[in-house]
Write a protein that holds these residues in place. Structure first.
Motif, short mmCIF file in Angstrom:
data_model
loop_
_atom_site.label_atom_id
_atom_site.label_comp_id
_atom_site.label_asym_id
_atom_site.label_seq_id
_atom_site.Cartn_x
_atom_site.Cartn_y
_atom_site.Cartn_z
N ILE A 66 0.91 -1.18 0.04
CA ILE A 66 0.02 -0.01 -0.02
C ILE A 66 0.70 1.19 -0.03
N ASP A 67 0.49 2.14 -0.83
CA ASP A 67 1.48 3.45 -1.16
C ASP A 67 0.64 4.14 -2.02
N ASN A 68 0.59 5.58 -1.96
CA ASN A 68 -0.15 6.34 -2.72
C ASN A 68 1.13 6.84 -3.89
N GLU A 69 1.96 6.56 -4.02
CA GLU A 69 3.02 6.58 -4.82
C GLU A 69 3.29 5.34 -5.83
N PRO A 70 2.56 5.41 -6.97
CA PRO A 70 2.56 4.15 -7.91
C PRO A 70 4.05 3.57 -8.06
N PHE A 71 4.84 4.22 -8.18
CA PHE A 71 6.42 3.66 -8.76
C PHE A 71 6.99 2.78 -7.47
N ILE A 72 6.56 3.11 -6.20
CA ILE A 72 6.83 2.36 -5.10
C ILE A 72 6.13 1.18 -4.88
N VAL A 73 5.00 1.30 -5.08
CA VAL A 73 4.19 -0.02 -5.26
C VAL A 73 4.52 -0.95 -6.38
N ASP A 74 4.72 -0.39 -7.36
CA ASP A 74 5.09 -1.44 -8.49
C ASP A 74 6.26 -1.86 -8.48
N GLY A 75 7.30 -1.06 -7.99
CA GLY A 75 8.49 -1.43 -7.88
C GLY A 75 8.60 -2.75 -6.55
N LEU A 76 7.86 -2.57 -5.60
CA LEU A 76 7.95 -3.64 -4.57
C LEU A 76 7.27 -4.89 -5.15
N TYR A 77 6.25 -4.80 -5.94
CA TYR A 77 5.26 -5.75 -6.50
C TYR A 77 6.26 -6.71 -7.40
N ASP A 78 7.01 -5.98 -8.11
CA ASP A 78 7.91 -6.69 -9.08
C ASP A 78 8.91 -7.29 -8.49
N LEU A 79 9.44 -6.79 -7.16
CA LEU A 79 10.54 -7.37 -6.27
C LEU A 79 10.04 -8.51 -5.64
N PHE A 80 8.96 -8.63 -5.21
CA PHE A 80 8.23 -9.96 -4.60
C PHE A 80 7.75 -10.91 -5.46
N LEU A 81 7.41 -10.53 -6.72
CA LEU A 81 7.25 -11.42 -7.65
C LEU A 81 8.32 -12.45 -8.04
N GLU A 82 9.42 -11.85 -7.85
CA GLU A 82 10.63 -12.57 -8.21
C GLU A 82 11.22 -13.58 -7.12
N LEU A 83 10.45 -13.36 -5.82
CA LEU A 83 10.91 -13.95 -4.68
C LEU A 83 10.57 -15.79 -4.80
N GLU A 84 11.40 -16.49 -4.91
CA GLU A 84 10.89 -17.95 -5.19
C GLU A 84 10.97 -18.55 -3.90
N SER A 85 11.59 -18.16 -2.76
CA SER A 85 11.97 -18.81 -1.43
C SER A 85 10.63 -19.30 -0.77
N VAL A 86 9.62 -18.32 -1.09
CA VAL A 86 8.39 -18.23 -0.22
C VAL A 86 7.31 -18.19 -1.39
N GLU A 87 6.36 -18.83 -1.08
CA GLU A 87 4.99 -19.20 -1.97
C GLU A 87 4.04 -17.95 -1.44
N LEU A 88 3.83 -16.98 -2.87
CA LEU A 88 3.45 -15.78 -2.15
C LEU A 88 2.38 -15.33 -3.24
N ASP A 89 1.26 -14.84 -2.75
CA ASP A 89 0.26 -13.96 -3.67
C ASP A 89 0.49 -12.46 -3.31
N VAL A 90 0.79 -11.74 -4.27
CA VAL A 90 0.94 -10.09 -3.88
C VAL A 90 -0.08 -9.42 -4.65
N LEU A 91 -0.68 -8.64 -3.58
CA LEU A 91 -1.79 -7.69 -3.97
C LEU A 91 -1.29 -6.24 -3.74
N LYS A 92 -1.88 -5.11 -4.56
CA LYS A 92 -1.25 -3.88 -4.57
C LYS A 92 -2.43 -3.04 -4.35
N ALA A 93 -2.25 -1.83 -3.74
CA ALA A 93 -3.06 -0.87 -3.68
C ALA A 93 -2.50 0.53 -3.50
N TYR A 94 -3.16 1.38 -4.40
CA TYR A 94 -2.72 2.61 -4.39
C TYR A 94 -3.22 3.76 -3.44
N SER A 95 -3.97 3.33 -2.66
CA SER A 95 -4.64 4.29 -1.71
C SER A 95 -5.21 3.52 -0.66
#
Length: 550
Positions: free
Chosen positions: A7-36
């Motif tokens: 969650i962050d109102n700055e999209p580039f922070i949310v999108d950057g974190l989103y892509d970071l965690f998508l690449e994480l293979e050590s944990v089975e993860l479902d990533v959701l994002k919110a801009y507000s």
């Protein structure tokens, strides 16, 4: 699988974190994002969230307010705050109210991943804490009478007598009987229920009969359980160290049952009958003794009400008694036990466990092989089960041509039980192979559909949640199915397709780098980092290299 909400109102922070965690293979993860905050609240209502990474200051709602809402909806959820240098007093307040960690926005990915793994560890620790075990113990205590009944019935049916863990299981369930000592069996029956008694009334009165028994046999070890709507079973042993003569103890129990009948008649207004074993029996003799008592109570004697019948030990039967029926009581008990194995055999069939199916099937046929009528019943019980499974499988003509399924209904096709067992094993192996092929085909179909969707929507949301909606599968199951079918992770495949498309756009078009990033669904800075990770050069370096080559 864990679900992470960014969650962050700055999209580039949310999108950057989103892509970071998508690449994480050590944990089975479902990533959701919110801009507000409002988007976050909607996602919190729709999904179970395990970890939140949120800006501590957002328009419309502070991080503290959001944290309190999260805590109410998902008490185990861990919150990590993103903060600037001037927010330390605010962070301290958040941490006092249950925040797990905080990360400065100027810190890199390593610090964010460190906080994330800290949250994972905290979740695992909480799930293992004593209060959860205590809740489980409470639930077990409430369920104990039902578990005791289930286990004792399995012993009476001969299903667990080979287990070496009976004594340990008795201790776990609080059953006071000793497996080292023989036991006396009593089968009781309510001869007549008043017509206006409901099912709940009958349950309550059966419980009252058990209470009477425990009062009258308070100087004994006793286990009580209901059997069906009218019958109940008591297993009785002298107290440890009693030293009572066995015959005298049986006589004492017999006399006490007469008193129980009187109490039931006088207090509960219920006539009850009993059949009692004439001597103690070992635990291995329990099923056959139990079956004899059920039959004895069913045949009755005299008035058929308030009977008190004794089953004579086999040595005391008159000559010829055991031969009056077609089958001995031991045979009937064995057959009854094998009948009760039918649901277990079916579970092996439905579960695709070929080895367990073959082993149990062979044992059931062998146990009935000495008697033609028993064998015929057992054979057709198994054959009908397999036929039903075959029909549900919707067998194709090709499958029907691979095996003579008509043999299912012809016992004469198999000269002995071994041949029949071998035939059943072959039929089931063929059915399992067909089911495996169908499952593989369906899995491949899901992957093909998924690949096509990803190809056509590279510039859009390709989160696990979104893809699960496309395939109508849960996120965690989709993730496991994809990896099992293809041998690699879904996030890895998406990243490779994005890089492939990016290389084509960089080579074949004059699009600017940020435009290429947008076309492949990534934030500009993260696109550069991901591209370099896969190609070992930046997008601009890649373009320049291709231009020189061409």
């Amino acid at each position: 699988m864990y679900r992470l909400l960014l969650i962050d109102n700055e999209p580039f922070i949310v999108d950057g974190l989103y892509d970071l965690f998508l690449e994480l293979e050590s944990v089975e993860l479902d990533v959701l994002k919110a801009y507000s905050a409002s988007e976050a609240l909607a996602l919190l209502s729709a999904h179970k969230i395990d970890i939140v990474i949120a800006d501590i200051r957002m328009p419309g709602m502070s991080g503290l307010e959001l944290q309190q809402i999260i805590k109410k909806q998902w008490p185990f959820c861990k919150t990590i705050f993103l903060t600037g240098y001037n927010d330390f007093s605010y962070v301290q307040t958040a941490m006092r109210h249950g925040g797990l960690d905080y990360v400065l926005k100027t810190e890199g990915d390593e610090r964010i991943l460190e906080a994330f793994h800290h949250a994972i560890a905290a979740l695992q620790e909480e799930w293992e804490k004593d209060q959860l075990m205590e809740e489980a113990r409470k639930e077990l205590h409430l369920a104990k009478p039902l578990l005791q009944k289930e286990y004792l019935l399995s012993l009476l049916n001969g299903e667990r007598l080979q287990s070496e863990g009976i004594r340990h299981r008795f201790a776990e369930l609080g059953i006071s009987l000793s497996t080292a000592d023989p036991v006396l069996i009593v089968v009781g029956r309510v001869d007549e229920w008043p017509g206006d008694y409901s099912f709940a009334d009958r349950e309550l009165l059966t419980f009252a009969i058990h209470n009477i028994a425990q009062e009258y046999f308070s100087n004994c070890r006793i286990a009580v359980l209901s059997y069906d709507r009218a019958k109940f079973i008591w297993l009785i042993q002298p107290q440890e160290g009693d030293g009572a003569n066995m015959s005298a103890f049986v006589q004492r129990v017999h006399e006490t049952l007469d008193s129980v009948q009187s109490a039931s008649r006088g207090v509960l207004h219920l006539p009850i009958s009993f059949a009692i074993s004439g001597s103690f029996c070992s635990w291995s003799e329990l099923p056959s003794a139990f079956n004899r008592l059920i039959r004895l109570l069913g045949r009755g004697l005299g008035l058929g009400r308030e009977s008190l019948l004794t089953d004579l030990p086999p040595v005391e039967r008159s000559p010829g008694t055991a031969s009056k029926g077609v089958h001995s009581s031991g045979d009937n008990a064995s057959l009854a036990g094998q009948r009760r194995n039918i649901p277990l055999l079916e579970s092996y069939l439905e579960g695709g466990d070929a080895g367990e199916f073959a082993s149990l099937c062979s044992g059931m046929l062998q146990s009935a092989a000495h008697d033609p009528l028993h064998y015929t019943e057992m054979y057709y019980s198994i054959a009908t089960m397999i036929l039903s499974y075959l029909n549900r499988l919707e067998a194709t003509q090709d499958l029907l041509e691979q095996q003579d399924f008509d043999g299912l209904m012809r016992t004469d096709d198999h000269p002995n039980w071994e041949a029949a067992a071998h035939y059943f094993e072959n039929v089931v192996a063929l059915l399992f192979a067909k089911r495996h092929d169908e499952q593989e085909e369906k899995s491949n179909s899901v992957v093909t559909r998924l690949h096509l969707y990803i190809k056509e929507h590279l510039h859009e949301d390709l989160s696990l949640t979104k893809l699960s909606e496309v395939t109508n599968l849960s996120p965690s199951y989709l993730s496991r199915l994809y990896k099992q079918t293809t041998g690699h992770g879904l996030a890895e495949y998406i990243a490779e397709r994005r890089v492939d498309k990016a290389t084509s756009l960089l080579t074949e078009t004059a699009m600017k780098i940020h435009e290429v990033a947008r076309e492949v669904g990534l934030e500009h800075n993260y696109f550069i980092k991901m591209f370099k990770k896969h190609t070992h050069m930046t997008p601009q370096e890649y373009r320049e290299l291709k231009v020189r080559v061409l």
